[in-house]
Design a protein around this motif. Structure first.
Motif, PDB file in Angstrom:
ATOM      1  N   TYR A 144       6.162   8.486   3.623  1.00 54.56           N
ATOM      2  CA  TYR A 144       5.739   7.380   3.063  1.00 54.56           C
ATOM      3  C   TYR A 144       6.554   6.364   2.481  1.00 54.56           C
ATOM      4  O   TYR A 144       6.483   5.190   2.440  1.00 54.56           O
ATOM      5  CB  TYR A 144       4.363   7.560   2.276  1.00 54.56           C
ATOM      6  N   VAL A 156       0.463   3.982  -3.172  1.00 57.17           N
ATOM      7  CA  VAL A 156       0.084   5.348  -3.246  1.00 57.17           C
ATOM      8  C   VAL A 156       1.210   6.065  -3.338  1.00 57.17           C
ATOM      9  O   VAL A 156       0.808   7.626  -3.487  1.00 57.17           O
ATOM     10  CB  VAL A 156      -0.756   5.703  -1.643  1.00 57.17           C
ATOM     11  N   THR A 157       2.377   5.942  -3.563  1.00 58.34           N
ATOM     12  CA  THR A 157       3.567   6.816  -3.792  1.00 58.34           C
ATOM     13  C   THR A 157       3.366   7.542  -5.110  1.00 58.34           C
ATOM     14  O   THR A 157       3.645   8.857  -4.879  1.00 58.34           O
ATOM     15  CB  THR A 157       4.961   6.136  -3.828  1.00 58.34           C
ATOM     16  N   ALA A 196       0.374  -1.030  -9.251  1.00 57.91           N
ATOM     17  CA  ALA A 196       0.039  -1.226  -8.071  1.00 57.91           C
ATOM     18  C   ALA A 196      -0.981  -2.214  -7.920  1.00 57.91           C
ATOM     19  O   ALA A 196      -0.865  -3.291  -6.778  1.00 57.91           O
ATOM     20  CB  ALA A 196      -0.950   0.107  -7.624  1.00 57.91           C
ATOM     21  N   SER A 241       1.461   3.254 -13.578  1.00 53.42           N
ATOM     22  CA  SER A 241       1.490   3.055 -12.088  1.00 53.42           C
ATOM     23  C   SER A 241       0.167   2.286 -11.558  1.00 53.42           C
ATOM     24  O   SER A 241       0.423   1.669 -10.540  1.00 53.42           O
ATOM     25  CB  SER A 241       1.193   4.698 -11.608  1.00 53.42           C
ATOM     26  N   SER A 242      -0.848   2.524 -12.301  1.00 54.02           N
ATOM     27  CA  SER A 242      -1.854   1.672 -12.036  1.00 54.02           C
ATOM     28  C   SER A 242      -1.586   0.190 -12.129  1.00 54.02           C
ATOM     29  O   SER A 242      -1.997  -0.570 -11.097  1.00 54.02           O
ATOM     30  CB  SER A 242      -3.301   1.881 -12.711  1.00 54.02           C
ATOM     31  N   VAL A 289       0.810   8.725  -6.233  1.00 58.19           N
ATOM     32  CA  VAL A 289      -0.427   9.736  -6.151  1.00 58.19           C
ATOM     33  C   VAL A 289      -0.029  10.700  -5.144  1.00 58.19           C
ATOM     34  O   VAL A 289      -0.048  11.949  -5.224  1.00 58.19           O
ATOM     35  CB  VAL A 289      -1.703   8.820  -5.548  1.00 58.19           C
ATOM     36  N   LEU A 290       0.520  10.537  -3.897  1.00 56.69           N
ATOM     37  CA  LEU A 290       1.023  11.348  -3.199  1.00 56.69           C
ATOM     38  C   LEU A 290       2.194  12.222  -3.747  1.00 56.69           C
ATOM     39  O   LEU A 290       2.288  13.319  -3.320  1.00 56.69           O
ATOM     40  CB  LEU A 290       1.700  10.528  -2.028  1.00 56.69           C
ATOM     41  N   ILE A 292       0.921  -1.310   0.062  1.00 51.96           N
ATOM     42  CA  ILE A 292      -0.049   0.001  -0.073  1.00 51.96           C
ATOM     43  C   ILE A 292       0.940   1.368   0.014  1.00 51.96           C
ATOM     44  O   ILE A 292       0.594   2.049  -0.607  1.00 51.96           O
ATOM     45  CB  ILE A 292      -0.855  -0.081   1.202  1.00 51.96           C
ATOM     46  N   SER A 293       2.042   1.079   0.930  1.00 49.08           N
ATOM     47  CA  SER A 293       2.882   2.442   0.779  1.00 49.08           C
ATOM     48  C   SER A 293       3.402   2.432  -0.527  1.00 49.08           C
ATOM     49  O   SER A 293       3.559   3.795  -0.981  1.00 49.08           O
ATOM     50  CB  SER A 293       3.926   2.235   2.017  1.00 49.08           C
TER      51      SER A 293
END
Length: 435
Positions: free
Chosen positions: A317, A157-158, A195, A191-192, A160-161, A153-154
């Motif tokens: 993160y 979301v990298t 993930a 990226s999607s 996006v953050l 999860i970390s």
């Protein structure tokens, strides 16, 4: 009040009851739905196509992009170290999948043994023991999966953050792609994909590991049941302090009891043989997998520590993801060592259980059968990683010490010379723990 207490106890009992070996079913279900458990149904060819697609989606694209990334950046040690971390994890994962697919029949035979009569005949009698070990397997699965999912999860979301904090568009995981990954919509699609793929890889990888440790848990459970059966065998003594009729009844019943105990003990001998063969099969199938996992994890832990020291800006993160990944790798080593240690201790307890019954009052055949079991367990069940080192808590501590020592050596050599040869030397130092 008594009615309410009784009702609460019944509710608690229903909650704690669980189907035997449920932890194995959970792991096998995940592996099956990920396409890594060959089907024997009429849709075998269709499932094979799904297996190829799943392997390509989860690991094939990752492996190709990471290998290409290292080749393109072969002159940069920092980038090689950054890309090698996930590459080694995916290589190990791919090897596990290949073992699962190629040794499917052997693994299925092991799972069939867990449902066989000799392994399930005492489930009702020792329901508490079976439930305890089943929940133990589920606990390790949840704990291991939690570390992995927090790291995933970390990472997920990298990107996006990074966009929200107005940083540059960077992928969560290093890799080379034949297009510009910083442009839209290539960045969003890549990226999607990363993930989703890394999330599914984490779930599948944990399922394979917990399948292996779950089989070891089953062996420990059966050894506990075997010890309980042996220690509870008591023969009635021939005592002549009663009246004549009672004495006749007792004298007649004692040999019958001893004969029944001897038959029960023969079943225990057969049970012990099956448990020992079951454990040897686990060693034969997964011994190399465990060794490769140990070696790769030790290297990855040190590489993550190196990446953390090379960070110029400590992004919370990103740092959290690295630390969670390091904890996951450490826990992965721990569960193998812990389960191997438990198997050793449980096999040793079988010898002690032979002294817990009144064997001296039993028949000669009973004593000989007890001796057979005791001689058999003189060589306890010891699982090894590739026939090189034993799986035990002592090994886990020794591995942790070698990781710390090797990291200190690597850090000193890297900052003094800063060349690729020292990285190779660093990898070589890790192989010392295998001796």
């Amino acid at each position: 009040m008594h009615f309410e207490d009784r009702r609460m106890d019944e509710v608690a009992e229903r909650r704690t009851k669980i189907r035997p070996n449920k932890h194995l079913e959970n792991s096998l279900s995940i592996i099956y739905y990920m396409g890594m458990w060959p089907s024997q149904s009429r849709y075998k060819r269709l499932y094979m196509l799904y297996t190829i697609f799943s392997f390509t989606f989860l690991l094939g694209i990752f492996l190709a992009s990471e290998i290409a990334y290292i080749i393109v950046n072969r002159r940069s040690v920092d980038k090689i170290v950054a890309g090698a971390t996930l590459l080694m994890t995916n290589i190990t994962h791919a090897y596990k999948v290949i073992v699962i697919i190629c040794r499917h029949k052997c693994i299925k035979d092991l799972t069939d043994i867990t449902r066989s009569k000799i392994f399930s005949q005492d489930n009702d009698k020792y329901e508490e023991i079976v439930t305890h070990y089943t929940w133990q397997g589920i606990f390790h699965h949840i704990a291991y999966q939690s570390f992995g999912l927090m790291a995933v999860i970390s990472w997920g979301v990298t990107p996006v953050l990074n966009i929200l904090t107005q940083r540059s568009k960077e992928l969560a995981m290093e890799g080379w792609y034949p297009y510009n990954t910083t442009s839209t919509p290539a960045f969003e699609i890549t990226s999607s994909y990363q993930a989703v793929a890394i999330f599914l890889c984490c779930i599948n990888n944990v399922a394979i590991d917990t399948l292996i440790t779950g089989l070891i848990t089953v062996a420990c459970c059966q050894l506990t049941i075997l010890s309980s059966n042996i220690s509870s065998m008591y023969c009635v003594e021939n005592t002549k302090s009663f009246v004549k009729n009672d004495n006749i009844d007792l004298t007649i019943s004692a040999p019958k009891t001893c004969n029944k105990l001897y038959k029960d003990l023969k079943l225990c001998v057969e049970h012990s043989n099956v448990i020992f063969d079951f454990s040897k099969q686990i060693q034969n199938i997964f011994g190399t997998v465990i060794f490769l996992q140990f070696l790769v994890n030790c290297i990855i832990i040190c590489l993550i520590a190196f990446n953390i020291t090379q960070m110029k800006d400590y992004i919370p993160y990103v740092l959290c993801g690295m630390l969670m990944y390091m904890c996951c790798m450490t826990y992965q080593i721990f569960i193998y060592c812990w389960h191997g240690n438990e198997l050793y201790l449980h096999s040793m307890n079988v010898t002690l259980s032979a002294y817990s019954n009144n064997w001296w009052n039993n028949s000669k055949d009973f004593k000989q059968a007890i001796c057979i079991i005791m001689v058999r367990v003189q060589q306890p069940l010891i699982l090894t990683a590739g026939n090189i080192m034993e799986l035990s808590l002592q090994t886990f501590v020794r591995v942790c010490i070698h990781i710390c020592n090797t990291w200190n050596i690597y850090k000193t050599y890297y900052y003094d010379f800063s060349d690729f040869a020292n990285v190779v030397f660093h990898f070589y130092c890790f192989t010392k723990f295998c001796k």
